[in-house]
Design an enzyme around this catalytic site. Structure first.
Site, PDB file in Angstrom:
ATOM      1  N   ILE A  14       0.822  -1.220   0.000  1.00 39.30           N
ATOM      2  CA  ILE A  14       0.000   0.000   0.000  1.00 39.30           C
ATOM      3  C   ILE A  14       0.858   1.274   0.000  1.00 39.30           C
ATOM      4  CG2 ILE A  14      -0.312   0.354   2.501  1.00 39.30           C
ATOM      5  CD1 ILE A  14      -3.370   0.730   1.804  1.00 39.30           C
ATOM      6  N   ASN A  27      -2.436   1.654  15.820  1.00 33.94           N
ATOM      7  CA  ASN A  27      -2.848   1.240  17.172  1.00 33.94           C
ATOM      8  C   ASN A  27      -3.175   2.509  17.950  1.00 33.94           C
ATOM      9  OD1 ASN A  27      -0.375   2.225  18.559  1.00 33.94           O
ATOM     10  ND2 ASN A  27       0.600   0.620  17.351  1.00 33.94           N
ATOM     11  N   GLY A  35       3.840  -4.421  11.021  1.00 33.66           N
ATOM     12  CA  GLY A  35       2.907  -4.638   9.917  1.00 33.66           C
ATOM     13  C   GLY A  35       2.847  -3.481   8.933  1.00 33.66           C
ATOM     14  N   ASP A  37       1.564  -0.586   9.366  1.00 33.80           N
ATOM     15  CA  ASP A  37       1.885   0.646  10.099  1.00 33.80           C
ATOM     16  C   ASP A  37       3.391   0.921  10.015  1.00 33.80           C
ATOM     17  OD1 ASP A  37       1.609   2.813  11.794  1.00 33.80           O
ATOM     18  OD2 ASP A  37       1.092   1.656  13.584  1.00 33.80           O
ATOM     19  N   SER A 124      -6.890  -4.990  10.749  1.00 31.78           N
ATOM     20  CA  SER A 124      -7.048  -5.952  11.859  1.00 31.78           C
ATOM     21  C   SER A 124      -6.755  -7.412  11.512  1.00 31.78           C
ATOM     22  CB  SER A 124      -8.455  -5.888  12.486  1.00 31.78           C
ATOM     23  OG  SER A 124      -8.579  -4.781  13.352  1.00 31.78           O
ATOM     24  N   THR A 125      -6.451  -7.715  10.233  1.00 27.36           N
ATOM     25  CA  THR A 125      -6.311  -9.144   9.883  1.00 27.36           C
ATOM     26  C   THR A 125      -4.883  -9.668  10.031  1.00 27.36           C
ATOM     27  OG1 THR A 125      -5.905  -8.764   7.522  1.00 27.36           O
ATOM     28  CG2 THR A 125      -8.212  -8.939   8.245  1.00 27.36           C
ATOM     29  N   GLY A 126      -3.979  -8.831  10.541  1.00 28.45           N
ATOM     30  CA  GLY A 126      -2.607  -9.281  10.758  1.00 28.45           C
ATOM     31  C   GLY A 126      -2.385  -9.529  12.238  1.00 28.45           C
ATOM     32  N   ILE A 127      -1.592  -8.668  12.835  1.00 32.16           N
ATOM     33  CA  ILE A 127      -1.228  -8.787  14.248  1.00 32.16           C
ATOM     34  C   ILE A 127      -2.480  -8.837  15.146  1.00 32.16           C
ATOM     35  CG2 ILE A 127      -0.054  -7.536  16.126  1.00 32.16           C
ATOM     36  CD1 ILE A 127       1.897  -6.491  13.804  1.00 32.16           C
ATOM     37  N   TYR A 128      -3.554  -8.187  14.751  1.00 32.31           N
ATOM     38  CA  TYR A 128      -4.772  -8.141  15.573  1.00 32.31           C
ATOM     39  C   TYR A 128      -5.712  -9.344  15.375  1.00 32.31           C
ATOM     40  CZ  TYR A 128      -3.780  -3.434  17.402  1.00 32.31           C
ATOM     41  OH  TYR A 128      -3.239  -2.351  18.057  1.00 32.31           O
TER      42      TYR A 128
HETATM   43  N1  AR6 Z   1       0.817  -3.055   2.305  1.00 29.26           N
HETATM   44  C1  AR6 Z   1      -0.430  -3.547   2.398  1.00 29.26           C
HETATM   45  N2  AR6 Z   1      -0.821  -4.414   3.346  1.00 29.26           N
HETATM   46  C2  AR6 Z   1       0.101  -4.823   4.241  1.00 29.26           C
HETATM   47  C3  AR6 Z   1       1.434  -4.362   4.225  1.00 29.26           C
HETATM   48  C4  AR6 Z   1       1.785  -3.438   3.201  1.00 29.26           C
HETATM   49  N3  AR6 Z   1       3.016  -2.934   3.084  1.00 29.26           N
HETATM   50  N4  AR6 Z   1       2.103  -4.952   5.246  1.00 29.26           N
HETATM   51  C5  AR6 Z   1       1.217  -5.749   5.888  1.00 29.26           C
HETATM   52  N5  AR6 Z   1       0.012  -5.688   5.277  1.00 29.26           N
HETATM   53  P1  AR6 Z   1      -1.238  -5.551  10.397  1.00 29.26           P
HETATM   54  P2  AR6 Z   1      -3.494  -5.149  12.263  1.00 29.26           P
HETATM   55  C6  AR6 Z   1      -1.252  -6.372   5.613  1.00 29.26           C
HETATM   56  O1  AR6 Z   1      -0.634  -6.552  11.280  1.00 29.26           O
HETATM   57  O2  AR6 Z   1      -3.836  -6.580  12.210  1.00 29.26           O
HETATM   58  C7  AR6 Z   1       0.827  -2.855  13.966  1.00 29.26           C
HETATM   59  O3  AR6 Z   1       1.909  -3.116  14.817  1.00 29.26           O
HETATM   60  C8  AR6 Z   1      -1.179  -7.652   6.407  1.00 29.26           C
HETATM   61  O4  AR6 Z   1      -0.918  -8.751   5.557  1.00 29.26           O
HETATM   62  O5  AR6 Z   1      -0.381  -4.551   9.735  1.00 29.26           O
HETATM   63  O6  AR6 Z   1      -4.595  -4.137  12.114  1.00 29.26           O
HETATM   64  C9  AR6 Z   1       0.048  -1.639  14.415  1.00 29.26           C
HETATM   65  O7  AR6 Z   1       0.868  -0.639  14.952  1.00 29.26           O
HETATM   66  C10 AR6 Z   1      -2.594  -7.720   6.976  1.00 29.26           C
HETATM   67  O8  AR6 Z   1      -3.457  -8.348   6.042  1.00 29.26           O
HETATM   68  O9  AR6 Z   1      -2.386  -4.689  11.173  1.00 29.26           O
HETATM   69  C11 AR6 Z   1      -0.883  -2.223  15.439  1.00 29.26           C
HETATM   70  O10 AR6 Z   1      -0.229  -2.360  16.681  1.00 29.26           O
HETATM   71  C12 AR6 Z   1      -2.999  -6.260   7.109  1.00 29.26           C
HETATM   72  O11 AR6 Z   1      -2.002  -5.509   6.428  1.00 29.26           O
HETATM   73  C13 AR6 Z   1      -1.190  -3.600  14.887  1.00 29.26           C
HETATM   74  O12 AR6 Z   1      -0.092  -3.931  14.067  1.00 29.26           O
HETATM   75  C14 AR6 Z   1      -3.106  -5.788   8.538  1.00 29.26           C
HETATM   76  O13 AR6 Z   1      -2.058  -6.361   9.303  1.00 29.26           O
HETATM   77  C15 AR6 Z   1      -2.437  -3.577  14.029  1.00 29.26           C
HETATM   78  O14 AR6 Z   1      -2.747  -4.890  13.623  1.00 29.26           O
END
Ligand code: AR6
Length: 174
Positions: A14, A27, A35, A37, A124-128
């Site tokens: 993105i 967050n 992730g 962020d 929310s579909t990654g770390i959360y």
């Molecule tokens: N471009 C697009 N999507 C991505 C990228 C990217 N460069 N990198 C990861 N994703 P997450 P959450 C996808 O974990 O679950 C952070 O530490 C990834 O595959 O980034 O909302 C924040 O600071 C997944 O499908 O976010 C919070 O503490 C999606 O982005 C926490 O993680 C979301 O994954 C938020 O967790």
């Protein structure tokens, strides 16, 4: 224009997307993390964090389901909209409603700032750990609902990173 024609699906990073606004899955600290962020702050540089700090000084951190807007630093987008997704906890804490609010409030903030194109990650579909199928359905439903009520947004891009999310969105959108 038909709502479906305003929705686009991509499998991409993105931080590379050219749009009026890209959305960050932040967050409550609003001060970065891992992730997507981490990727946004890394690629966008310190200007984004600087504006985040000012927001935190003014209003405190972010609340789950809400959104704030900053510059996009070195990114090709104009703005970054930071929204705080819910941490999945077996669905016992209104996570679905909070995730829907992330999409709705981000879209509204885009409209308020004259953004016509906006790109979302899979919040929310990654770390959360929000289940990907449920999250995709909420995202698509909320975006379609919002687009059916305004003509201010011309394009919404769902930017999936992993194959599983991409497949889920492809099935929902086609
Ligand atoms: N471009 C697009 N999507 C991505 C990228 C990217 N460069 N990198 C990861 N994703 P997450 P959450 C996808 O974990 O679950 C952070 O530490 C990834 O595959 O980034 O909302 C924040 O600071 C997944 O499908 O976010 C919070 O503490 C999606 O982005 C926490 O993680 C979301 O994954 C938020 O967790």
């Amino acid at each position: 224009m038909n709502v479906e024609n305003k929705i686009e699906l991509l499998q991409a990073d993105i931080t590379k997307i050219i749009a009026d606004a890209i959305v960050n899955a932040a967050n409550t600290s609003l001060l970065g993390g891992g992730g997507v962020d981490g990727a946004i702050h890394r690629a966008g540089g310190p200007e984004i964090l600087e504006e985040c700090r000012k927001i935190v000084a003014r209003q405190g951190g972010g609340k789950t389901g809400e959104a704030v807007i900053t510059n996009a630093g070195r990114l090709p987008a104009k703005y970054v909209i930071h929204t705080v997704g819910p941490v999945w906890n077996d669905g016992k804490y209104h996570e679905e409603e909070k995730l829907a609010n992330c999409y709705k409030n981000s879209l509204q903030l885009a409209v308020d700032n004259n953004c016509k194109t906006i790109a979302f990650p899979n919040i929310s579909t990654g770390i959360y750990r929000f289940p990907k199928d449920g999250a995709a359905k909420i995202a698509v439903d909320m975006v379609k609902d919002f687009l059916s009520k305004t003509d201010k947004i011309e394009k919404v891009v769902f930017v999936c990173f992993d194959d599983e999310n991409y497949g889920l969105y492809e099935a929902l959108l086609n």
